[in-house]
Motif scaffolding. Structure first.
Motif, PDB file in Angstrom:
ATOM      1  N   ASP A 121       0.825  -1.212   0.000  1.00  9.74           N
ATOM      2  CA  ASP A 121       0.000   0.000   0.000  1.00  9.74           C
ATOM      3  C   ASP A 121       0.856   1.258   0.000  1.00  9.74           C
ATOM      4  O   ASP A 121       0.556   2.234  -0.683  1.00  9.74           O
ATOM      5  CB  ASP A 121      -0.929   0.015   1.218  1.00  9.74           C
ATOM      6  N   SER A 122       1.962   1.233   0.748  1.00  9.26           N
ATOM      7  CA  SER A 122       2.817   2.421   0.827  1.00  9.26           C
ATOM      8  C   SER A 122       3.487   2.720  -0.518  1.00  9.26           C
ATOM      9  O   SER A 122       3.707   3.881  -0.846  1.00  9.26           O
ATOM     10  CB  SER A 122       3.853   2.278   1.940  1.00  9.26           C
ATOM     11  N   GLU A 125       0.914   4.537  -2.419  1.00  5.00           N
ATOM     12  CA  GLU A 125       0.751   5.878  -1.858  1.00  5.00           C
ATOM     13  C   GLU A 125       1.863   6.809  -2.323  1.00  5.00           C
ATOM     14  O   GLU A 125       1.641   8.005  -2.468  1.00  5.00           O
ATOM     15  CB  GLU A 125       0.651   5.789  -0.341  1.00  5.00           C
ATOM     16  N   SER A 126       3.058   6.249  -2.599  1.00  6.31           N
ATOM     17  CA  SER A 126       4.141   7.085  -3.119  1.00  6.31           C
ATOM     18  C   SER A 126       3.811   7.614  -4.513  1.00  6.31           C
ATOM     19  O   SER A 126       4.389   8.600  -4.957  1.00  6.31           O
ATOM     20  CB  SER A 126       5.464   6.309  -3.139  1.00  6.31           C
ATOM     21  N   ASP A 130      -4.310   6.226  -2.992  1.00  6.69           N
ATOM     22  CA  ASP A 130      -4.747   5.793  -1.667  1.00  6.69           C
ATOM     23  C   ASP A 130      -5.423   4.434  -1.792  1.00  6.69           C
ATOM     24  O   ASP A 130      -6.398   4.280  -2.515  1.00  6.69           O
ATOM     25  CB  ASP A 130      -5.724   6.810  -1.083  1.00  6.69           C
TER      26      ASP A 130
END
Length: 173
Positions: A121-122, A125-126, A130
């Motif tokens: 997920d991160s 997000e980068s 979302d």
């Protein structure tokens, strides 16, 4: 314009992941039938849809697939998934019946994941994506398709029968 990714299951006994990427974020669902998928997509203005299947039933590897294989990519050739191809063709027909004619491209979750290093997920997000509404592996792979469609839409990909996104900085999305 919104874009979508579909991790289409070979049959309706298993759930397919569908994700729509818009300026408001990601909306993802797990759905079983092509009719449910078409209903979900009909609610938005979709310009490009990335599906994990070819729309062409072919024998053997295509030239693009041969090149991808030579480059070390792992993916499912179109010739090994005829049921999936037929299901993707049926979905394309349903969209056309509803006067939805988005550009449909083929993606591979594995190729996109590798090319863009999107494994969490991160990592999404980068890129400004979302992942809050994503609740399953098939939805995660559908978001990979939507991201592939975005890169394709922006001319940051190569089409080898499977669209391969070209890594760029996060400000491009």
């Amino acid at each position: 314009m919104n874009i979508a990714g579909i991790d289409l299951a070979e049959n309706e006994e298993r759930e397919s992941g569908v994700a729509v990427l818009s300026s408001e974020g990601v909306e993802a669902e797990s759905l079983r039938t092509n009719e449910e998928i078409a209903d979900f997509l009909e609610e938005t203005n979709i310009s490009v849809v990335a599906i994990n299947s070819s729309l062409r039933d072919v024998n053997g590897l295509t030239e693009g697939e041969k090149e991808l294989e030579e480059e070390g990519y792992i993916f499912q050739p179109a010739s090994s998934s005829r049921n999936l191809v037929r299901r993707a063709q049926h979905l394309q027909g349903l969209l056309a019946q509803r006067d939805m004619n988005p550009e449909i491209i083929r993606f591979s979750p594995e190729i996109t994941r590798k090319e863009l290093a999107l494994d969490s997920d991160s990592a999404f997000e980068s890129l400004g994506v979302d992942m809050g509404s994503v609740n399953s592996d098939v939805e995660f792979d559908a978001v990979l398709g939507a991201v592939t469609a975005r890169f394709h839409q922006q001319g940051q990909s190569e089409d080898m029968g499977v669209v391969v996104p070209e890594p760029v900085d996060s400000e491009s999305l």
